[in-house]
Design a protein around this motif. Structure first.
Motif, PDB file in Angstrom:
ATOM      1  N   LYS A 118       0.964 -45.315 -25.439  1.00  0.00           N
ATOM      2  CA  LYS A 118       0.229 -46.616 -25.827  1.00  0.00           C
ATOM      3  C   LYS A 118       0.510 -47.963 -26.144  1.00  0.00           C
ATOM      4  CE  LYS A 118      -3.539 -43.453 -27.254  1.00  0.00           C
ATOM      5  NZ  LYS A 118      -4.413 -42.991 -28.539  1.00  0.00           N
ATOM      6  N   ARG A 119       1.726 -47.700 -26.668  1.00  0.00           N
ATOM      7  CA  ARG A 119       2.377 -49.011 -27.162  1.00  0.00           C
ATOM      8  C   ARG A 119       3.562 -49.458 -26.279  1.00  0.00           C
ATOM      9  NH1 ARG A 119       1.332 -46.056 -31.621  1.00  0.00           N
ATOM     10  NH2 ARG A 119       3.602 -45.380 -31.906  1.00  0.00           N
ATOM     11  N   LYS A 120       3.814 -50.705 -26.200  1.00  0.00           N
ATOM     12  CA  LYS A 120       4.731 -51.303 -25.595  1.00  0.00           C
ATOM     13  C   LYS A 120       6.089 -50.919 -26.089  1.00  0.00           C
ATOM     14  CE  LYS A 120       6.325 -55.897 -23.846  1.00  0.00           C
ATOM     15  NZ  LYS A 120       6.111 -57.131 -23.876  1.00  0.00           N
ATOM     16  N   GLY A 121       7.071 -50.251 -25.126  1.00  0.00           N
ATOM     17  CA  GLY A 121       8.351 -49.918 -25.718  1.00  0.00           C
ATOM     18  C   GLY A 121       8.415 -48.261 -25.977  1.00  0.00           C
ATOM     19  N   GLU A 122       7.152 -47.748 -25.861  1.00  0.00           N
ATOM     20  CA  GLU A 122       7.096 -46.226 -26.247  1.00  0.00           C
ATOM     21  C   GLU A 122       7.724 -45.496 -24.844  1.00  0.00           C
ATOM     22  OE1 GLU A 122       4.044 -43.958 -28.829  1.00  0.00           O
ATOM     23  OE2 GLU A 122       2.970 -45.282 -27.070  1.00  0.00           O
ATOM     24  N   ALA A 123       8.483 -44.290 -25.087  1.00  0.00           N
ATOM     25  CA  ALA A 123       9.205 -43.811 -23.958  1.00  0.00           C
ATOM     26  C   ALA A 123       9.064 -42.462 -24.056  1.00  0.00           C
ATOM     27  CB  ALA A 123      10.637 -44.095 -23.989  1.00  0.00           C
ATOM     28  N   ALA A 124       9.035 -41.756 -22.705  1.00  0.00           N
ATOM     29  CA  ALA A 124       8.903 -40.143 -22.883  1.00  0.00           C
ATOM     30  C   ALA A 124       9.863 -39.709 -21.558  1.00  0.00           C
ATOM     31  CB  ALA A 124       7.406 -39.751 -22.625  1.00  0.00           C
ATOM     32  N   PRO A 125      10.845 -38.686 -22.226  1.00  0.00           N
ATOM     33  CA  PRO A 125      11.609 -38.036 -21.047  1.00  0.00           C
ATOM     34  C   PRO A 125      10.589 -37.108 -20.372  1.00  0.00           C
ATOM     35  CG  PRO A 125      11.898 -37.063 -23.347  1.00  0.00           C
ATOM     36  CD  PRO A 125      10.788 -38.315 -23.360  1.00  0.00           C
ATOM     37  N   PHE A 126      11.240 -36.814 -18.916  1.00  0.00           N
ATOM     38  CA  PHE A 126      10.683 -35.870 -18.236  1.00  0.00           C
ATOM     39  C   PHE A 126      11.487 -35.411 -17.052  1.00  0.00           C
ATOM     40  CE2 PHE A 126       9.866 -40.218 -15.980  1.00  0.00           C
ATOM     41  CZ  PHE A 126      10.453 -39.808 -14.833  1.00  0.00           C
ATOM     42  N   ILE A 132       9.113 -45.692 -19.679  1.00  0.00           N
ATOM     43  CA  ILE A 132       9.091 -46.486 -20.974  1.00  0.00           C
ATOM     44  C   ILE A 132       7.693 -47.326 -20.601  1.00  0.00           C
ATOM     45  CG2 ILE A 132      10.343 -48.208 -22.185  1.00  0.00           C
ATOM     46  CD1 ILE A 132      12.986 -46.908 -20.852  1.00  0.00           C
ATOM     47  N   ASN A 133       6.909 -47.505 -21.391  1.00  0.00           N
ATOM     48  CA  ASN A 133       5.912 -48.612 -21.424  1.00  0.00           C
ATOM     49  C   ASN A 133       6.385 -49.820 -21.482  1.00  0.00           C
ATOM     50  OD1 ASN A 133       3.528 -50.056 -21.922  1.00  0.00           O
ATOM     51  ND2 ASN A 133       2.423 -48.833 -23.177  1.00  0.00           N
ATOM     52  N   LYS A 134       6.248 -50.505 -20.483  1.00  0.00           N
ATOM     53  CA  LYS A 134       6.606 -51.937 -20.389  1.00  0.00           C
ATOM     54  C   LYS A 134       5.626 -52.967 -20.935  1.00  0.00           C
ATOM     55  CE  LYS A 134      10.108 -53.460 -18.883  1.00  0.00           C
ATOM     56  NZ  LYS A 134      11.047 -53.984 -19.698  1.00  0.00           N
ATOM     57  N   GLY A 135       4.328 -52.603 -20.286  1.00  0.00           N
ATOM     58  CA  GLY A 135       3.127 -53.300 -20.622  1.00  0.00           C
ATOM     59  C   GLY A 135       3.173 -54.973 -20.619  1.00  0.00           C
ATOM     60  N   ASP A 136       4.120 -55.424 -19.399  1.00  0.00           N
ATOM     61  CA  ASP A 136       4.260 -56.831 -19.171  1.00  0.00           C
ATOM     62  C   ASP A 136       3.256 -57.485 -18.186  1.00  0.00           C
ATOM     63  OD1 ASP A 136       6.404 -56.885 -21.175  1.00  0.00           O
ATOM     64  OD2 ASP A 136       7.821 -56.621 -19.436  1.00  0.00           O
ATOM     65  N   VAL A 137       2.640 -58.423 -18.691  1.00  0.00           N
ATOM     66  CA  VAL A 137       1.770 -59.301 -17.573  1.00  0.00           C
ATOM     67  C   VAL A 137       2.544 -60.545 -17.135  1.00  0.00           C
ATOM     68  CG1 VAL A 137      -0.635 -60.084 -17.281  1.00  0.00           C
ATOM     69  CG2 VAL A 137      -0.285 -58.132 -18.816  1.00  0.00           C
ATOM     70  N   LEU A 138       2.671 -60.581 -15.948  1.00  0.00           N
ATOM     71  CA  LEU A 138       3.426 -61.592 -15.486  1.00  0.00           C
ATOM     72  C   LEU A 138       2.751 -62.424 -14.443  1.00  0.00           C
ATOM     73  CD1 LEU A 138       6.762 -59.583 -14.819  1.00  0.00           C
ATOM     74  CD2 LEU A 138       6.224 -60.679 -16.814  1.00  0.00           C
ATOM     75  N   SER A 139       3.304 -63.529 -14.147  1.00  0.00           N
ATOM     76  CA  SER A 139       2.698 -64.791 -12.944  1.00  0.00           C
ATOM     77  C   SER A 139       3.421 -64.011 -11.943  1.00  0.00           C
ATOM     78  CB  SER A 139       2.995 -65.862 -13.222  1.00  0.00           C
ATOM     79  OG  SER A 139       4.463 -66.142 -13.491  1.00  0.00           O
ATOM     80  N   LEU A 140       3.096 -64.473 -10.630  1.00  0.00           N
ATOM     81  CA  LEU A 140       3.941 -64.029  -9.382  1.00  0.00           C
ATOM     82  C   LEU A 140       5.382 -64.568  -9.546  1.00  0.00           C
ATOM     83  CD1 LEU A 140       1.217 -64.749  -6.472  1.00  0.00           C
ATOM     84  CD2 LEU A 140       2.103 -62.593  -7.581  1.00  0.00           C
ATOM     85  N   GLY A 141       5.445 -65.977 -10.128  1.00  0.00           N
ATOM     86  CA  GLY A 141       6.629 -66.382 -10.211  1.00  0.00           C
ATOM     87  C   GLY A 141       7.724 -65.483 -11.189  1.00  0.00           C
ATOM     88  N   GLN A 142       7.181 -65.198 -12.480  1.00  0.00           N
ATOM     89  CA  GLN A 142       7.911 -64.506 -13.262  1.00  0.00           C
ATOM     90  C   GLN A 142       8.203 -63.072 -12.541  1.00  0.00           C
ATOM     91  OE1 GLN A 142       4.675 -64.476 -16.141  1.00  0.00           O
ATOM     92  NE2 GLN A 142       6.124 -65.782 -17.565  1.00  0.00           N
ATOM     93  N   ALA A 143       7.300 -62.428 -11.960  1.00  0.00           N
ATOM     94  CA  ALA A 143       7.523 -61.124 -11.462  1.00  0.00           C
ATOM     95  C   ALA A 143       8.873 -61.422 -10.260  1.00  0.00           C
ATOM     96  CB  ALA A 143       6.304 -60.421 -10.683  1.00  0.00           C
ATOM     97  N   PHE A 144       8.674 -62.579  -9.308  1.00  0.00           N
ATOM     98  CA  PHE A 144       9.587 -62.750  -8.364  1.00  0.00           C
ATOM     99  C   PHE A 144      11.230 -62.759  -9.068  1.00  0.00           C
ATOM    100  CE2 PHE A 144      11.931 -65.429  -5.701  1.00  0.00           C
ATOM    101  CZ  PHE A 144      11.712 -65.327  -4.665  1.00  0.00           C
TER     102      PHE A 144
END
Length: 192
Positions: free
Chosen positions: A13-21, A169-181
């Protein structure tokens, strides 16, 4: 006779949380959402020797190879840009993964294509979306796609593949196209 139990579903649920699999030969990444918006599921990756790539809808470049393949590198296959109806009015897109031995990082990305093309100010929390990662070993990791920050690209989670194992790992990052690029390895493949 011993009692049989299911492995618990893990929700990051939270940004940065991680789970091994773990998985042997089948990993499924599914995006599920309940709005009429045509969201696109993409999987971008970086190899252990630094090459970048991705698997995504063939409609970006009009190239069927963009969907990937399970029988040759990258051993990842996108279901195509077809919203598949699910019970309860939800839709989904899927990516199947057979092997990630050569990959070090995978980025699960959701793109609001129509809003990006029309340069509309949108958020992802209005779609009741989530990404479900299911393995052939019975593990299930869920990451909500629910940020209220405006943007066209949602980096849902990063899958790390190291000698110590695999983890989401939950990244939870919302980006513009330029940032994603500039920030997401392989994202350039769907941009002009």
């Amino acid at each position: 006779m011993s009692e049989i139990t299911l492995k618990p579903k893990v929700t990051l649920k939270r940004k940065g949380e991680a789970a091994p699999f773990t998985f042997n030969e089948r990993l499924q990444i599914e995006m599920v959402w309940s709005s009429d918006t045509d969201l696109d599921l993409c999987l971008f990756w970086k190899t252990k020797d630094g090459k970048e790539g991705g698997v995504f809808s063939n409609e970006y470049n009009q190239n069927m190879d963009d969907l990937g393949a399970l029988d040759k590198f990258p051993f990842i296959k996108h279901s195509g840009d077809e919203k598949t109806p699910r019970p309860g009015g939800e839709s989904n897109e899927q990516i199947k993964v057979k092997n990630i031995d050569a990959l070090s990082e995978l980025y699960v990305v959701v793109l609001n294509y129509d809003a990006a093309i029309d340069n509309q100010n949108v958020t992802f929390n209005e779609h009741s979306g989530r990404v479900e990662i299911t393995t052939d070993t019975g593990e299930n990791v869920v990451v909500p796609v629910d940020d209220s920050k405006a943007g066209h690209v949602y980096v849902v989670c990063k899958i790390e593949n190291t000698d110590a194992g695999k983890k989401a790992i939950n990244k939870g990052d919302v980006l513009s196209l330029g940032q994603a690029f500039s920030q997401v390895p392989g994202f350039k493949l769907i941009c002009n």
